[in-house]
Design an enzyme around this catalytic site. Sequence first.
Site, mmCIF file in Angstrom:
data_model
loop_
_atom_site.group_PDB
_atom_site.id
_atom_site.type_symbol
_atom_site.label_atom_id
_atom_site.label_comp_id
_atom_site.label_asym_id
_atom_site.label_seq_id
_atom_site.Cartn_x
_atom_site.Cartn_y
_atom_site.Cartn_z
ATOM 1 C CG ASN A 43 41.019 47.188 38.271
ATOM 2 O OD1 ASN A 43 40.577 46.151 37.791
ATOM 3 N ND2 ASN A 43 42.277 47.577 38.111
ATOM 4 C CG HIS A 89 43.673 44.201 31.510
ATOM 5 N ND1 HIS A 89 44.755 44.190 32.374
ATOM 6 C CD2 HIS A 89 44.180 43.961 30.264
ATOM 7 C CE1 HIS A 89 45.857 43.934 31.691
ATOM 8 N NE2 HIS A 89 45.537 43.788 30.414
ATOM 9 N NE ARG A 116 41.468 49.986 35.646
ATOM 10 C CZ ARG A 116 42.693 49.975 35.139
ATOM 11 N NH1 ARG A 116 43.501 51.017 35.356
ATOM 12 N NH2 ARG A 116 43.123 48.952 34.439
ATOM 13 C CE LYS A 168 40.525 43.688 35.321
ATOM 14 N NZ LYS A 168 41.459 44.121 36.397
ATOM 15 C CG PHE A 222 47.783 41.963 44.168
ATOM 16 C CD1 PHE A 222 47.577 41.557 42.862
ATOM 17 C CD2 PHE A 222 48.814 42.855 44.418
ATOM 18 C CE1 PHE A 222 48.368 42.029 41.821
ATOM 19 C CE2 PHE A 222 49.622 43.333 43.398
ATOM 20 C CZ PHE A 222 49.391 42.909 42.094
#
Length: 212
Positions: free
Chosen positions: A124, A127, A114, A20, A66
């Site tokens: 986090n 993915h 994570r 990410k 969220f």
Amino acid sequence: MEISMPPPQIYVEKTLAIIKPDIVDKEEEIQDIILRSGFTIVQRRKLHLSPEQCSNFYVEQYGKMFFPNLTAYMSSGPLVALILARHKAISYWLELLGPNNSLVAKETHPDSLRAIYGTDDLRNALHGSNDFAAAEREIHFMFPEVIIEPIPIGQAAKDYLNLHIMPTLLEGLTELCKQKPADPLIWLADWLLKNNPNKPKLCHHPIVEEPY
């Protein structure tokens, strides 16, 4: 009488991994962990998704509290998408990732990725596809030209062709007959590329690609 047996088909499971935006600078060391954990990196792509594209990718989360923060986070900078392959790739990658909430991961799975790279319940770090159906959809989203194994055969192949291929092909052949181009094969190939209904529309926003 000798019976001819078909050659064995070896199926290696694939899953999608995403590094990410907030930890793309850790890509090299994360890839090293991935390779040392028995995975093969089949393909890699670095890209910057728009909020709309992130919404399409996380469509199953739509409507949750969220969701706006998730799409903002995932579109905040470049990310790295990876196709990983190995035996039971989906479950092994999820195990390596640890719990979705990085704060929980730090308490219950301190050695998970994570726990090491994540910040909180939203950011986090990484993915992973939850199951085969999710892996298939997510890989096609990030890598539109990739074929997911196992390739259908027999009746399953016929059903797939009738449902996903024949309608578009018939439309293209009909238009070909109307246009009567000088080179019908090249014309049809170009038409199919432009009118592929299964290709994600990722071309309207900047995409950053980097080779290995």
